[in-house]
Design a protein around this motif. Structure first.
Motif, short mmCIF file in Angstrom:
data_model
loop_
_atom_site.label_atom_id
_atom_site.label_comp_id
_atom_site.label_asym_id
_atom_site.label_seq_id
_atom_site.Cartn_x
_atom_site.Cartn_y
_atom_site.Cartn_z
N HIS A 1 -0.90 -3.64 5.24
CA HIS A 1 -1.03 -4.75 4.29
C HIS A 1 -1.95 -4.37 3.13
O HIS A 1 -1.71 -4.77 1.98
N MET A 2 -2.97 -3.62 3.45
CA MET A 2 -3.91 -3.19 2.42
C MET A 2 -3.21 -2.27 1.40
O MET A 2 -3.31 -2.47 0.19
N LYS A 3 -2.47 -1.28 1.92
CA LYS A 3 -1.74 -0.36 1.03
C LYS A 3 -0.66 -1.10 0.25
O LYS A 3 -0.43 -0.83 -0.93
N ASP A 4 0.01 -2.03 0.92
CA ASP A 4 1.09 -2.78 0.28
C ASP A 4 0.57 -3.58 -0.91
O ASP A 4 1.19 -3.61 -1.98
N PHE A 5 -0.58 -4.23 -0.73
CA PHE A 5 -1.16 -5.01 -1.83
C PHE A 5 -1.58 -4.09 -2.98
O PHE A 5 -1.29 -4.38 -4.15
N GLY B 1 1.42 -2.89 -4.91
CA GLY B 1 2.02 -3.95 -5.70
C GLY B 1 1.15 -4.42 -6.84
O GLY B 1 1.66 -4.79 -7.91
N TYR B 2 -0.15 -4.38 -6.67
CA TYR B 2 -1.08 -4.91 -7.68
C TYR B 2 -1.41 -3.88 -8.75
O TYR B 2 -1.49 -4.20 -9.93
N TYR B 3 -1.62 -2.63 -8.33
CA TYR B 3 -2.08 -1.59 -9.25
C TYR B 3 -1.01 -0.55 -9.58
O TYR B 3 -1.27 0.37 -10.36
N GLY B 4 0.16 -0.67 -8.95
CA GLY B 4 1.21 0.32 -9.20
C GLY B 4 0.81 1.70 -8.73
O GLY B 4 0.28 1.87 -7.63
N GLU B 5 1.04 2.68 -9.58
CA GLU B 5 0.73 4.07 -9.21
C GLU B 5 -0.76 4.28 -9.00
O GLU B 5 -1.17 5.22 -8.32
N GLY C 1 -2.67 2.43 -7.27
CA GLY C 1 -3.09 1.90 -5.98
C GLY C 1 -3.59 2.96 -5.02
O GLY C 1 -4.54 2.73 -4.26
N GLU C 2 -2.97 4.13 -5.07
CA GLU C 2 -3.38 5.21 -4.17
C GLU C 2 -4.81 5.64 -4.43
O GLU C 2 -5.59 5.89 -3.50
N LYS C 3 -5.19 5.71 -5.69
CA LYS C 3 -6.56 6.12 -6.03
C LYS C 3 -7.56 5.01 -5.76
O LYS C 3 -8.72 5.27 -5.43
N ILE C 4 -7.13 3.76 -5.90
CA ILE C 4 -8.01 2.65 -5.56
C ILE C 4 -8.34 2.71 -4.07
O ILE C 4 -9.49 2.52 -3.66
N LEU C 5 -7.31 2.98 -3.26
CA LEU C 5 -7.54 3.09 -1.82
C LEU C 5 -8.45 4.27 -1.51
O LEU C 5 -9.31 4.19 -0.62
N GLU C 6 -8.29 5.36 -2.24
CA GLU C 6 -9.16 6.53 -2.06
C GLU C 6 -10.61 6.15 -2.36
O GLU C 6 -11.53 6.56 -1.65
N TYR C 7 -10.80 5.35 -3.39
CA TYR C 7 -12.15 4.88 -3.75
C TYR C 7 -12.73 4.01 -2.64
O TYR C 7 -13.89 4.18 -2.24
N ILE C 8 -11.95 3.08 -2.10
CA ILE C 8 -12.42 2.20 -1.04
C ILE C 8 -12.76 3.01 0.21
O ILE C 8 -13.80 2.79 0.85
N ASP C 9 -11.89 3.95 0.56
CA ASP C 9 -12.16 4.79 1.73
C ASP C 9 -13.42 5.62 1.54
O ASP C 9 -14.18 5.85 2.49
N ALA D 1 -12.70 10.65 -13.41
CA ALA D 1 -12.05 11.33 -14.52
C ALA D 1 -10.72 10.69 -14.90
O ALA D 1 -10.18 10.95 -15.97
N ASP D 2 -10.17 9.84 -14.04
CA ASP D 2 -8.88 9.23 -14.31
C ASP D 2 -9.00 8.26 -15.49
O ASP D 2 -9.85 7.38 -15.48
N PRO D 3 -8.16 8.40 -16.52
CA PRO D 3 -8.29 7.53 -17.71
C PRO D 3 -8.01 6.06 -17.42
O PRO D 3 -8.49 5.19 -18.14
N CYS D 4 -7.25 5.78 -16.36
CA CYS D 4 -6.88 4.40 -16.06
C CYS D 4 -8.04 3.62 -15.46
O CYS D 4 -8.24 2.44 -15.75
N ILE D 5 -8.81 4.28 -14.60
CA ILE D 5 -9.85 3.53 -13.89
C ILE D 5 -11.26 4.06 -14.15
O ILE D 5 -12.23 3.45 -13.76
N GLY D 6 -11.36 5.19 -14.85
CA GLY D 6 -12.68 5.74 -15.13
C GLY D 6 -13.57 4.80 -15.91
O GLY D 6 -14.76 4.71 -15.66
#
Length: 267
Positions: free
Chosen positions: A157-161, A164-168, A170-178, A215-220
């Motif tokens: 459910h965490m990955k699914d949200f 869906g919320y951040y698009g591509e 999302g994977e890096k957001i999860l990496e940040y949380i982990d 370094a990612d321009p989207c979330i840096g």
């Protein structure tokens, strides 16, 4: 037992005219412990257990706080048919600080279900908090509907949200949380203490994973904003620059307002 005796007397009077009405009282601070003298809540009395669950540990053997709160939950469930929980899920020391309690949230709901809790009120923060409010609200809704879900289902459910919320992104957001949770576990292991409120910005700033995210321009830009605001906004709220607060709300990509979520679900 004075408070429970008092509430019982009122509940009995109410039941004479309104047999389907329940009265609620808090198990909080000076009423946290079980009533003495064998006093028990009547069947039309709800005990609202205000928990002090650990936000980091999931194993009672590793945390005295978690062990104490779990035992308190078990004891109240043994003497009351109607135990509800008031669950705190926000960082009340610093609303802008990282607060990696996602794993602990799933563990807490599992404990609630195992110990016969009837419902949960989750208290977050209604404004000025950008620390994944939407994600927390979504996960709390899922946990409320199915508190016995496995960690793998919760993780899905965490990955699914995030996808869906951040698009591509999302994977890096999860990496940040982990990364936050990994850093916290390491800090707990090294310092042998309980970090109830976690402000670790300087701890993971130099890590390779964080540098890739930074370094990612989207979330840096979001990370840079958070870093600056953490310096300005100390944990006792003595410095709260309102103008910068508005900039954070308008410009951040993945730091969002913490929407209020206050729902009761019956298991």
């Amino acid at each position: 037992g004075q408070v429970i005796n008092f509430v019982n007397r009122i509940a009995r009077r109410v039941a004479e005219k309104y047999p389907n009405v329940y009265l609620e009282t808090l198990s909080y601070q000076y009423t946290s412990e079980l009533p003495s003298g064998g006093v028990k809540p009547d069947d039309n009395v709800i005990i609202r257990l205000c928990t002090d669950m650990c936000h980091t540990h999931t194993d009672e053997k590793e945390c005295a706080v978690l062990k104490t709160e779990t035992e308190r939950l078990r004891q109240w469930s043994q003497i009351s048919r109607n135990v509800y929980v008031w669950y705190y899920v926000a960082n009340y020391v610093n609303y802008f600080a990282p607060f990696p309690n996602f794993t602990a949230m799933q563990n807490a709901f599992s404990l609630f279900a195992k110990n016969g809790v009837n419902g949960v009120y989750s208290e977050g923060f209604g404004y000025e908090s950008p620390e994944f409010g939407e994600l927390r609200s979504y996960l709390l809704s899922k946990l409320s509907l199915n508190p016995r879900m496995s960690y793998s289902e919760y993780r899905y459910h965490m990955k699914d949200f995030l996808t869906g919320y951040y698009g591509e992104g999302g994977e890096k957001i999860l990496e940040y949380i982990d990364l936050l949770e990994k850093t916290l576990r390491r800090a707990l292991h090294e310092n042998r203490t309980r970090y109830r409120y976690f402000i670790p910005f300087q701890n993971f700033l130099a890590s390779p994973s964080f540098r890739r995210i930074f370094a990612d321009p989207c979330i840096g830009m979001s990370v840079r904003f958070y870093g600056f605001y953490s310096i300005c906004h100390n944990k006792y709220h003595k410095i709260q620059p309102p103008v910068f607060g508005y900039i954070v709300h308008m410009r951040c990509v993945f730091l969002f307002l913490f929407d209020v979520y206050a729902e009761i679900y019956v298991f």
